[in-house]
Design a protein around this motif. Sequence first.
Motif, PDB file in Angstrom:
ATOM      1  N   UNK A 215       5.983   4.091   0.587  1.00 33.07           N
ATOM      2  CA  UNK A 215       4.965   4.313   1.604  1.00 33.07           C
ATOM      3  C   UNK A 215       3.603   4.052   1.091  1.00 33.07           C
ATOM      4  N   UNK A 216       3.151   4.928   0.457  1.00 28.60           N
ATOM      5  CA  UNK A 216       1.808   5.075  -0.093  1.00 28.60           C
ATOM      6  C   UNK A 216       0.617   5.221   0.881  1.00 28.60           C
ATOM      7  N   UNK A 217       1.114   5.226   2.167  1.00 28.64           N
ATOM      8  CA  UNK A 217       0.027   5.121   3.194  1.00 28.64           C
ATOM      9  C   UNK A 217       0.662   5.598   4.392  1.00 28.64           C
ATOM     10  N   UNK A 218      -0.241   6.388   5.293  1.00 27.53           N
ATOM     11  CA  UNK A 218       0.374   6.833   6.377  1.00 27.53           C
ATOM     12  C   UNK A 218       0.188   6.011   7.744  1.00 27.53           C
ATOM     13  N   UNK A 223      -2.343   0.914   4.436  1.00 25.18           N
ATOM     14  CA  UNK A 223      -0.939   0.515   3.992  1.00 25.18           C
ATOM     15  C   UNK A 223      -1.286  -1.061   3.615  1.00 25.18           C
ATOM     16  N   UNK A 224      -1.897  -1.662   4.493  1.00 21.11           N
ATOM     17  CA  UNK A 224      -2.206  -3.245   4.262  1.00 21.11           C
ATOM     18  C   UNK A 224      -3.107  -3.352   2.936  1.00 21.11           C
ATOM     19  N   UNK A 225      -3.868  -2.438   2.882  1.00 22.49           N
ATOM     20  CA  UNK A 225      -4.746  -2.503   1.881  1.00 22.49           C
ATOM     21  C   UNK A 225      -4.293  -2.269   0.588  1.00 22.49           C
ATOM     22  N   UNK A 226      -3.125  -1.225   0.424  1.00 17.51           N
ATOM     23  CA  UNK A 226      -2.752  -0.769  -0.956  1.00 17.51           C
ATOM     24  C   UNK A 226      -1.250  -1.355  -1.022  1.00 17.51           C
ATOM     25  N   UNK A 233       5.154  -6.792   7.552  1.00 14.12           N
ATOM     26  CA  UNK A 233       5.850  -5.991   8.514  1.00 14.12           C
ATOM     27  C   UNK A 233       5.377  -4.811   8.382  1.00 14.12           C
ATOM     28  N   UNK A 234       4.935  -4.181   9.449  1.00 18.01           N
ATOM     29  CA  UNK A 234       4.119  -3.032   9.387  1.00 18.01           C
ATOM     30  C   UNK A 234       5.097  -1.617   9.090  1.00 18.01           C
ATOM     31  N   UNK A 235       4.309  -0.638   9.097  1.00 18.20           N
ATOM     32  CA  UNK A 235       4.804   0.899   8.837  1.00 18.20           C
ATOM     33  C   UNK A 235       6.123   1.004   9.868  1.00 18.20           C
TER      34      UNK A 235
END
Length: 349
Positions: A215-218, A223-226, A233-235
């Motif tokens: 995941x790396x981002x909530x 998450x788009x950045x990392x 495909x979003x979270x």
Amino acid sequence: MKHLLDQLGTGLPAFLREAGLPAYRARQVRHWLFAGRASEFAAMTDLPAALRESLAAEFSLWTTEIAAHRQANDETEKLLLQLADGNRIECVLIREGERRTCCVSTQVGCAMGCVFCASGLEGVVRNLSTGEILEQLLRLQQLLPPDERLSHIVVMGMGEPLANLDRLLPALEWATSPEGLGISGRRVTISTVGLPAALQRLASEKHPYHLAVSLHAPNDALRNQLVPVNKSAGLADVVAAADEYFAANGRRLTFEYVLLGNLNDQPEHAKQLAALLRQRTAMVNLIPYNPVAGLPYQTPSGRAVDRFVEILQNAGVEVQVRVRKGDQIDAACGQLRRSLATTEPVTLP
Ligand code: SAH
């Protein structure tokens, strides 16, 4: 020549059939490979000499060379393998108590573009073949003494496994088959950035494998950045596809989260992550960032890690901080390949 490890299912039986030889010879060859740890056809001593010779003329047993072999104080060993086309991949053997875990790659490079990962800095070059994935397992098995066996597989090396499922799945079939390495499917973990369509396929095929989703981002903005592939495909889609996998195989999901100092390690991130995962049968695996030369990211402070853990735990989310293994040998994520990018291959005795 054909790579024998790519031909175990159909090519080898067909070759024997055409030569008018009994089908059980295929089983013998496989037994020599997986259980007998044979490193050449000549060692397959219960096969007729003429068959050993014709096999050697038709198939190559190894297609890689060991370009480097590193051993860390914690007994982690890493192989840099040079493929027939000159590309290089990494695989790792990790010893923990009774466990003998191998970590394998599925692609040369990676197309996912995670900004902190060494494997994808130059994009993806190509998929590995089934044989090249299996060969990593056999090479690592050869590092073990005869009385020790590989017990676990983590598909966490270079590449995105779900972008190469058609070659990975047959390799895992041989790894888990009693006629192959005989490793329980429940001891196989596939780590993925979370490609929803491929996750749905895995779910529908009802595999026993344990799934770890990076995941790396909530939230989507971070998450788009990392994890740039998140833009397609979003979270919400990724987590929904992971839920589908859980519904199909019932195994607790793992969500991986690389902690990058002052970037995604703040209390607000932990709170958002807890809100996202609270209702799920899931475990969060926190991975303190392992520095990659040339990248601007920072390892999180001990305080930031503790705080992150505490917030998740207080919210009832199970959490584990990954212990780093093999740091001194560049064991993480495509780092050895980069640091040895210009080294000539050295074959070990
Ligand atoms: N493509 C798969 C496998 C990647 S490697 C995936 O995305 O899951 C396994 C894990 O190591 C992933 O969670 C990946 O994001 C993480 N990783 C990559 N580079 C890292 C680094 N420099 N430090 C710590 N973890 C890293």
